[in-house]
Motif scaffolding. Structure first.
Motif, short mmCIF file in Angstrom:
data_model
loop_
_atom_site.label_atom_id
_atom_site.label_comp_id
_atom_site.label_asym_id
_atom_site.label_seq_id
_atom_site.Cartn_x
_atom_site.Cartn_y
_atom_site.Cartn_z
N LEU A 1 0.83 -1.20 0.00
CA LEU A 1 0.00 0.00 0.00
C LEU A 1 0.87 1.25 0.00
O LEU A 1 0.61 2.21 -0.73
N GLN A 2 1.93 1.25 0.79
CA GLN A 2 2.84 2.40 0.82
C GLN A 2 3.49 2.60 -0.55
O GLN A 2 3.61 3.74 -1.03
N ALA B 1 2.26 1.67 -3.43
CA ALA B 1 1.21 2.11 -4.35
C ALA B 1 0.94 3.60 -4.17
O ALA B 1 0.74 4.32 -5.17
N GLN B 2 0.94 4.08 -2.94
CA GLN B 2 0.70 5.50 -2.69
C GLN B 2 1.84 6.35 -3.25
O GLN B 2 1.61 7.41 -3.84
N LYS C 1 1.51 6.33 -7.10
CA LYS C 1 0.40 7.20 -7.53
C LYS C 1 0.81 8.67 -7.45
O LYS C 1 0.59 9.44 -8.37
N ALA C 2 1.43 9.06 -6.32
CA ALA C 2 1.83 10.46 -6.14
C ALA C 2 2.89 10.87 -7.16
O ALA C 2 2.88 12.00 -7.66
N GLU D 1 -2.18 4.07 -11.03
CA GLU D 1 -2.87 3.36 -9.94
C GLU D 1 -2.30 1.96 -9.77
O GLU D 1 -1.69 1.41 -10.69
N THR D 2 -2.56 1.36 -8.62
CA THR D 2 -2.20 -0.03 -8.35
C THR D 2 -3.46 -0.78 -7.95
O THR D 2 -4.23 -0.30 -7.12
#
Length: 109
Positions: free
Chosen positions: A49-50, A52-53, A56-57, A62-63
């Motif tokens: 999740l980290q 992916a964030q 994205k940033a 997206e993931t």
């Protein structure tokens, strides 16, 4: 190692792209809008999740996370290799794809 190619060689919807850059750069080069990742266990989700964030940033890509089936649940590759190394190569067929099983049996025979 050609094991990944051997496992995916019969699947026409899979292509392998070795890279040594950011995965978002590879995704953009390939024209992908989404990175798809499998999650084997809940503990995978935290670090994924980290990542992916950050992806994205940094890129807008997206993931998508997909949980694996129970038959593919977590068995760390280091444990599979260790088991094979210590004489169990002929007993790990249900834990790895067929071509990998064959290569491990050959390597640790």
């Amino acid at each position: 190692c050609d094991w990944s190619s051997d496992v995916c060689s019969s699947d026409l919807n899979v292509s392998l792209h070795p890279f040594s850059s950011l995965v978002v750069d590879l995704a953009r080069d390939l024209g992908a809008d989404v990175i798809v990742k499998g999650l084997r266990v809940a503990s995978d989700a935290e670090s994924e999740l980290q990542q992916a964030q950050m992806n994205k940033a940094a890129s807008g890509i997206e993931t998508l996370f997909i949980p694996c089936s129970s038959e593919f649940a977590f068995v760390a590759s280091r444990y599979v290799r260790e088991f094979a190394h210590f004489g169990g190569a002929d007993r790990i067929g249900s834990m790895v794809p067929g071509p990998v099983f064959t290569k491990l049996k050959e390597k640790f025979a």
